[in-house]
Design an enzyme around this catalytic site. Structure first.
Site, PDB file in Angstrom:
ATOM      1  N   PRO A  82       0.838  -1.202   0.000  1.00 25.53           N
ATOM      2  CA  PRO A  82       0.000   0.000   0.000  1.00 25.53           C
ATOM      3  C   PRO A  82       0.872   1.251   0.000  1.00 25.53           C
ATOM      4  O   PRO A  82       1.818   1.367   0.777  1.00 25.53           O
ATOM      5  CB  PRO A  82      -0.791  -0.140   1.297  1.00 25.53           C
ATOM      6  CG  PRO A  82      -0.912  -1.609   1.464  1.00 25.53           C
ATOM      7  CD  PRO A  82       0.391  -2.180   0.973  1.00 25.53           C
ATOM      8  N   CYS A  83       0.535   2.160  -0.897  1.00 22.31           N
ATOM      9  CA  CYS A  83       1.503   3.189  -1.254  1.00 22.31           C
ATOM     10  C   CYS A  83       1.015   4.594  -0.995  1.00 22.31           C
ATOM     11  O   CYS A  83       1.670   5.549  -1.386  1.00 22.31           O
ATOM     12  CB  CYS A  83       1.831   3.040  -2.735  1.00 22.31           C
ATOM     13  SG  CYS A  83       0.325   2.980  -3.749  1.00 22.31           S
TER      14      CYS A  83
END
Length: 358
Positions: A82-83
């Site tokens: 998750p960025c």
């Protein structure tokens, strides 16, 4: 001859898995914490074992319990941590827990010692603000792996969307040591430069053959899934009509239709915009079904994009079915790795695999 066996960490709804499967890679295990994304993933990939819990609680040994890897197979570990913390609208805080998830990938690299690595993330992961985290990750694997990475545009790989993504390929050094192979990134298949003699970019008009629907409506018909649009207020319908008739940008709005928060401000100029079908779409995000979240207004209909239209722009097949309410659909589709980008990396690793077995 064997095969490539893959583990998809942070699998989401399955964009990466879908692309790798199209390349002929055998995805056997996925890890995902979001229960709705897991339902979508399992529906479309029933042959894959899904570990549906926090990755911090998942050990390499637990993953190995569900792998069937023969001696002539190669193991591939895939991660799209998750960025949001790395993105242009994120916090860019290296203490942001979402940014630290890349080190869970690192931990599982150490525990599983895969032959191949694939990581996909937002372009902002390499920015100056984030280089401490990224460099720490790279230096931790550089003794064991040859690494190649760059920021790629998804439109260059047949995705009808202009989206900059960091793509990282890794191969264990001992595999390359006695070969003439060099570690590359996927070759571009499409371009907007005719002189390159590649296929032309695919434009956003790829959505235009879907049946027309009203805002708030869902199309129910044979073979078309998730073609559902969010409701719009009357004033937003007025806005979308005016903007479409006056150049496609909210800059054209008269004062009577302008939002107070936009007056005297130039930022976020894409919001309330109309999708331009004469070029690849803008980046599809978790807000892709909301007219107020980006240039997501339909080119001819008075509504924002439907979930199916957004999925097409992410290069999902039309028979890939998403589970959940409208907000959950948009989040899963927007957070997914574009299928054809993952397929381009999968095709590259399959080429390497075949060359290693010659």
């Amino acid at each position: 001859m064997g095969k490539i066996v893959a583990i998809d960490l942070f699998s989401g709804a399955g964009g990466t898995t879908s692309g790798l499967k199209k390349s002929g890679i055998d995805v056997q295990v996925a890890v995902e914490i979001d229960s709705v994304a897991v339902k979508t993933y399992k529906l479309n990939n029933p042959e894959v074992y899904v570990i549906d819990k926090d990755i911090k609680l998942v050990s390499g040994d637990e993953i190995k319990e569900h792998l069937k890897v023969d001696t002539d197979d190669k193991l591939m570990l895939v991660a799209c941590p998750p960025c949001q913390g790395f993105s242009t609208i994120g916090t860019n805080d290296e203490n942001d827990e979402r940014n630290q998830l890349v080190f869970q990938f690192l931990r599982l690299i150490k525990e599983l010692t895969p032959d191949f690595l694939l990581m996909e993330n937002v372009a902002g992961m390499t920015r100056v603000k984030n280089h401490n985290i990224f460099n720490k990750f790279l230096s931790s694997i550089s003794n064991d792996y040859n690494i190649n990475y760059d920021v790629l545009n998804t439109a260059d790989y047949g995705v009808p969307q202009s989206r900059k993504r960091l793509v990282l390929h890794g191969i264990r050094k001992e595999i390359l040591d006695n070969t003439n192979l060099t570690l590359d990134l996927p070759s571009k298949t499409h371009s907007n430069i005719p002189e390159l003699n590649l296929l032309p970019w695919i434009n956003a008009d790829i959505i235009m053959d879907l049946p027309p629907i009203e805002c708030g409506e869902e199309y129910i018909g044979e073979g078309i899934y998730n073609h559902v649009a969010n409701k719009l207020s009357n004033v937003n319908i007025e806005r979308i009509i005016h903007i479409r008739n006056n150049g496609g940008s909210r800059a054209s709005l008269p004062e009577s239709l302008e939002l107070d928060c936009h007056k005297n401000r130039s930022g976020h100029s894409d919001v309330y915009g109309i999708l331009d079908i004469n070029k690849p779409s803008i980046t599809i995000t978790g807000g892709c079904m909301s007219y107020s979240k980006g240039r997501f207004g339909h080119p001819t209909q008075n509504r924002a994009l439907s979930a199916r239209e957004a999925a097409r722009l992410q290069s999902f097949d039309d028979d890939y079915i998403f589970v959940g309410n409208r907000g959950q659909l948009a989040k899963q589709i927007g957070n997914a790795v574009p299928v054809k980008l993952a397929q381009a990396s999968g095709d590259y690793f399959m080429t390497v695999f075949r060359e290693l077995n010659e």
